[in-house]
Write a protein that holds these residues in place. Structure first.
Motif, mmCIF file in Angstrom:
data_model
loop_
_atom_site.group_PDB
_atom_site.id
_atom_site.type_symbol
_atom_site.label_atom_id
_atom_site.label_comp_id
_atom_site.label_asym_id
_atom_site.label_seq_id
_atom_site.Cartn_x
_atom_site.Cartn_y
_atom_site.Cartn_z
ATOM 1 N N ILE A 249 0.835 -1.198 0.000
ATOM 2 C CA ILE A 249 0.000 0.000 0.000
ATOM 3 C C ILE A 249 0.873 1.253 0.000
ATOM 4 O O ILE A 249 0.614 2.213 -0.732
ATOM 5 N N PHE A 250 1.937 1.243 0.822
ATOM 6 C CA PHE A 250 2.827 2.393 0.910
ATOM 7 C C PHE A 250 3.494 2.652 -0.439
ATOM 8 O O PHE A 250 3.623 3.796 -0.881
ATOM 9 N N LYS A 251 3.880 1.581 -1.132
ATOM 10 C CA LYS A 251 4.487 1.706 -2.454
ATOM 11 C C LYS A 251 3.508 2.364 -3.423
ATOM 12 O O LYS A 251 3.880 3.265 -4.178
ATOM 13 N N SER A 252 2.256 1.951 -3.381
ATOM 14 C CA SER A 252 1.248 2.544 -4.258
ATOM 15 C C SER A 252 1.078 4.036 -3.983
ATOM 16 O O SER A 252 0.968 4.836 -4.907
ATOM 17 N N CYS A 253 1.073 4.392 -2.703
ATOM 18 C CA CYS A 253 0.930 5.807 -2.334
ATOM 19 C C CYS A 253 2.119 6.620 -2.844
ATOM 20 O O CYS A 253 1.942 7.726 -3.367
ATOM 21 N N LEU A 254 3.324 6.091 -2.680
ATOM 22 C CA LEU A 254 4.516 6.797 -3.162
ATOM 23 C C LEU A 254 4.446 7.000 -4.672
ATOM 24 O O LEU A 254 4.759 8.073 -5.180
ATOM 25 N N GLN A 255 4.024 5.985 -5.391
ATOM 26 C CA GLN A 255 3.915 6.100 -6.843
ATOM 27 C C GLN A 255 2.836 7.104 -7.228
ATOM 28 O O GLN A 255 3.026 7.903 -8.147
#
Length: 99
Positions: free
Chosen positions: A85-91
């Motif tokens: 989820i954190f990766k998606s937010c960063l992207q």
């Protein structure tokens, strides 16, 4: 160890870490797919997209780097879901280097 050998060793270590992170993200994606994001959010309220997005928007770049490292060091099902989820937010916030 001469400088060129040291650079090569560091390069190999980084490649190894990138591969390890890639495998962790793949495991995270599978966990999210299995559990579903809503179920993950119920089990761990900080593993929601909204919470992670708030963290990404409110933290400095240095803070985000530390946060990513902390999530990577953590063990367990929740951290795998949170990492995805954190990766998606960063992207979504156009922070591809950190993702």
């Amino acid at each position: 160890e001469d400088p060129s050998e040291r650079r090569e060793r560091i390069r190999q270590e980084r490649l190894s870490m990138v591969e390890e992170c890639r495998e962790a993200r793949q495991r995270a994606a599978l966990e999210v797919a299995k559990a579903g994001a809503k179920l993950a959010g119920k089990e761990n309220p900080t593993a929601t997209y909204e919470h992670c997005l708030m963290r990404v928007r409110s933290m400095t770049e240095k803070g985000l780097i530390n946060r990513v490292r902390a999530i990577e060091r953590a063990a367990g099902k929740n951290c795998v879901v949170k990492m995805a989820i954190f990766k998606s937010c960063l992207q979504d916030e156009d922070m591809w280097e950190l993702a």
